[in-house]
Design a protein around this motif. Structure first.
Motif, PDB file in Angstrom:
ATOM      1  N   ARG A   1       0.838  -1.207   0.016  1.00  0.00           N
ATOM      2  CA  ARG A   1       0.029  -0.046  -0.072  1.00  0.00           C
ATOM      3  C   ARG A   1       0.923   1.328   0.085  1.00  0.00           C
ATOM      4  NH1 ARG A   1      -0.025  -2.209   4.991  1.00  0.00           N
ATOM      5  NH2 ARG A   1       0.784  -0.830   7.043  1.00  0.00           N
ATOM      6  N   THR A   2       2.134   1.191   0.526  1.00  0.00           N
ATOM      7  CA  THR A   2       2.942   2.332   0.500  1.00  0.00           C
ATOM      8  C   THR A   2       4.049   2.534  -0.644  1.00  0.00           C
ATOM      9  OG1 THR A   2       4.614   1.267   1.861  1.00  0.00           O
ATOM     10  CG2 THR A   2       2.657   2.330   2.970  1.00  0.00           C
ATOM     11  N   ARG A   3       3.811   1.358  -1.676  1.00  0.00           N
ATOM     12  CA  ARG A   3       5.208   1.485  -2.603  1.00  0.00           C
ATOM     13  C   ARG A   3       5.146   2.640  -3.475  1.00  0.00           C
ATOM     14  NH1 ARG A   3       3.933  -3.983  -4.916  1.00  0.00           N
ATOM     15  NH2 ARG A   3       4.166  -5.442  -3.155  1.00  0.00           N
ATOM     16  N   ALA A   4       3.843   3.158  -3.977  1.00  0.00           N
ATOM     17  CA  ALA A   4       3.585   4.372  -4.746  1.00  0.00           C
ATOM     18  C   ALA A   4       4.172   5.645  -4.062  1.00  0.00           C
ATOM     19  CB  ALA A   4       2.083   4.355  -5.299  1.00  0.00           C
ATOM     20  N   ILE A   5       4.013   5.733  -2.835  1.00  0.00           N
ATOM     21  CA  ILE A   5       4.414   6.982  -1.976  1.00  0.00           C
ATOM     22  C   ILE A   5       5.693   6.942  -1.933  1.00  0.00           C
ATOM     23  CG2 ILE A   5       4.170   8.218   0.227  1.00  0.00           C
ATOM     24  CD1 ILE A   5       1.379   7.115   0.426  1.00  0.00           C
ATOM     25  N   VAL A   6       6.437   5.839  -1.667  1.00  0.00           N
ATOM     26  CA  VAL A   6       7.752   5.735  -1.567  1.00  0.00           C
ATOM     27  C   VAL A   6       8.547   6.000  -2.911  1.00  0.00           C
ATOM     28  CG1 VAL A   6       9.743   4.134  -1.219  1.00  0.00           C
ATOM     29  CG2 VAL A   6       7.716   4.057   0.524  1.00  0.00           C
ATOM     30  N   GLY A   7       7.911   5.361  -4.101  1.00  0.00           N
ATOM     31  CA  GLY A   7       8.295   5.802  -5.430  1.00  0.00           C
ATOM     32  C   GLY A   7       8.473   7.115  -5.620  1.00  0.00           C
ATOM     33  N   THR A   8       7.387   7.947  -5.434  1.00  0.00           N
ATOM     34  CA  THR A   8       7.243   9.348  -5.638  1.00  0.00           C
ATOM     35  C   THR A   8       8.052  10.023  -5.030  1.00  0.00           C
ATOM     36  OG1 THR A   8       4.935   8.755  -6.188  1.00  0.00           O
ATOM     37  CG2 THR A   8       5.395  11.223  -5.832  1.00  0.00           C
ATOM     38  N   THR A   9       8.381   9.812  -3.585  1.00  0.00           N
ATOM     39  CA  THR A   9       9.203  10.445  -2.803  1.00  0.00           C
ATOM     40  C   THR A   9      10.670  10.318  -3.513  1.00  0.00           C
ATOM     41  OG1 THR A   9       8.272   9.606  -0.549  1.00  0.00           O
ATOM     42  CG2 THR A   9      10.505  10.388  -0.483  1.00  0.00           C
TER      43      THR A   9
END
Length: 579
Positions: free
Chosen positions: A228-236
């Protein structure tokens, strides 16, 4: 219990993951500096031939000492069409008659000229020293500037091939630590290069390290963070890279000497190399590599940092990891089969993924090549292009998280291509409209780039994840090599490069629609898991109408004669409404 559930069991996105993401993000700030560094270290300043004064041809030996610099240039160097000194030629003899404003020179082209035999004089008002000024990479040697950048890109390509395979074989952590060290050493050595040849060699090795850092950093973050947090990490990471572009511009403005600038962007990697020894190896990879005991230790370490020590102590390789990863079967395959690039095309589903991703990554550099030619102040448009990344990546993380990776990737690429094609029909004098289309295209490119690394890492299974990312990295670098060649076609058909640059991302966007969706899907571990997922997905789609038919045919006796499932479903609805 799947590995994703096991990761949640030891803390999910806890303190360990947050610290891990931050430490992996710090180098990303400096990655932009190395990738775009030659824009500043190889900046071409205004230049002209060194003035050669022939005393024997001087009417008055004291005259040369009294001449202003502008007049001395006028009699020594021919002027171009913009009334600026020519960059690559000078007069064989001083043309003193040019000082007489009343004299009429009928044909300046007949005056004898020669190449710059005594070197060049450079404008050092912006950059005091670059590789251009130090090694005179101008005129007949100007192609060497582009060759240096091509050699760096070739290093990234080779690094993707070599470090991709090595990471799948020897682990992400060890290769990442080595790449940090290689980046620090070769980057520093570049700053002390005694010759252009040495400079190119060190830049090639730096490019290799860059590729290894990007691939292994992404894989470690993806394999240690919940779905669930992969997209946020990638955008970071995407925002860190964008911010790094602004940092590079500031450092280049403050440090106009290329050797000092090269040194400043390279030395921090020694610090990064030291703290990278704290990194934990991917537990997914450790299990697949046949080292479940080490995987348990890493998970217990994560649990302690996440304040879940009791849960970590309950883990054991015989029970939890066998359930999570089917260790015995995976280990058997690992020992019997050495995974190579052939595995990217050996099975149908992985072959389809590799083929589509190759098209997706190939489009990037062709698109970027055209976005830099819109007749607007280069510093202004570079600032705008950097700033547009922030809203573009914010929008992309929303669509990635709630709509899907496939939709984001396809739409962003298609819109980027359309913005390039649209500029074919916009006149050159409408600079504002052309800039708006360029900025829109750059934003779409940023959104697509923000998605592709995450998407690639989720599509490939753990056993060949780094090899697959090496393939996509290779295709993107091939795009960067071919893009300048395409640009040369405008000498024959002016609008042909725009058509190619616009068509490439559109074709890539269409290819992305054939990729599987990975939203809220656990990371695959084996090639067989990737193959069976698609089969199961197709099977579920085929079973849904049958299930509906079976439910609809469960009707009271008076309606049992209905064999058409749609009619039965209608009757079922009527009966329910009556009740």
């Amino acid at each position: 219990m799947s590995f994703a559930e096991l990761l949640d069991h030891v803390g999910g996105m806890g303190r360990f993951q947050i610290i891990y993401v931050i430490l992996l993000a710090i180098p990303v700030f400096m990655m932009a500096s190395h990738n775009l560094l030659q824009n500043f270290t190889a900046a071409t300043s205004e230049h002209h031939c060194h003035v050669h004064i022939n005393i024997s041809n001087t009417p008055d030996t004291n005259l040369t000492g009294k001449l202003a610099a502008k007049d001395l240039l006028r009699v020594s160097i021919p002027m171009d069409s913009k009334l600026q000194p020519e960059k690559c030629h000078r007069f064989v003899t001083m043309q003193w008659q040019l000082l007489d404003s009343n004299a009429t020179i009928t044909n300046l082209t007949k005056l004898e000229t020669e190449p710059c035999a005594d070197g060049w004089v450079y404008d050092k008002s912006i950059f005091t020293s670059t590789i251009i000024t130090e090694w005179d990479l101008v005129c007949d040697f100007r192609q060497l500037k582009q060759m240096a950048q091509s050699i760096y890109m070739a290093g990234i390509l080779v690094g993707g091939i070599i470090f991709g395979g090595l990471s799948d074989r020897f682990g992400r952590r060890s290769i990442l630590i080595w790449c940090y060290f290689q980046m620090a050493v070769t980057g520093t050595c570049t700053a002390f290069s005694p010759s252009f040849t040495a400079y190119c060699i060190f830049r090639f090795l730096t490019g290799m390290a860059f590729s290894g850092i990007v691939m292994n950093g992404v894989s470690l973050s993806v394999e240690w963070t919940p779905t669930r947090t992969r997209a946020i990490v990638g955008t970071t990471y995407g925002y860190c890279y964008t911010t790094g572009q602004f940092i590079l511009a500031g450092m280049a403005y403050a440090i106009p000497n290329w050797r000092w600038l090269q040194l400043v962007v390279s030395l921090p990697f020694f610090i990064i190399f030291i703290y990278s020894w704290w990194f934990a190896e991917s537990a997914r990879w450790l299990v697949i590599a046949g080292r479940p005991d080490e995987a348990v230790k890493q998970l217990q370490r994560v649990a302690r940092i996440n304040r879940k020590k009791e849960e970590g102590d309950k883990l054991n390789s015989e029970v939890r990891l066998d359930q999570a990863m089917s260790t015995s079967k995976i280990l058997q395959r690992w020992l019997l089969h050495s995974y190579t690039f052939i595995d990217l095309v050996r099975t149908p589903v992985v072959r389809q993924i590799s083929f589509c991703l190759s098209f997706v990554c190939f489009a990037y550099y062709g698109l970027a090549m055209d976005l830099q030619n819109f007749g607007v102040n280069i510093f202004l448009i570079q600032l705008i292009f950097g700033a547009v990344d922030f809203p573009a990546k914010f929008i992309s993380v929303l669509t990635i998280s709630f709509v899907g990776r496939r939709f984001t990737q396809a739409l962003a690429l298609i819109l980027a291509g359309l913005s390039i094609l649209a500029n074919i029909f916009v006149p050159q004098d409408l600079k504002t409209l052309r800039t708006v289309l360029a900025v829109f295209g750059k934003g779409c490119l940023a959104a697509s780039f923000n998605c592709v690394y995450l998407y690639t890492s989720e599509l490939y299974p753990t056993v060949i994840r780094q090899t697959g990312m090496g393939l996509t990295n290779t295709m993107s670098r091939l795009g960067s090599i071919i893009a300048p060649l395409v640009k040369m076609l405008e000498e024959y058909i002016p609008f042909l490069p725009l058509i190619i640059y616009g068509a490439a991302p559109i074709i890539s966007g269409v290819a992305a629609t054939f990729l599987p969706e990975t939203l809220n899907v656990p990371l695959p571990e084996t090639i067989e898991e990737v193959e069976t997922r698609l089969v199961e997905s197709i099977g579920r789609q085929e079973q849904e109408p049958r299930l509906l038919q079976q439910q609809a045919l469960s009707l009271p006796a008076p309606y049992a004669h209905l064999t058409n499932w749609s009619e039965s479903l209608f009757i079922q609805g009527v009966l329910i409404s009556r009740n």
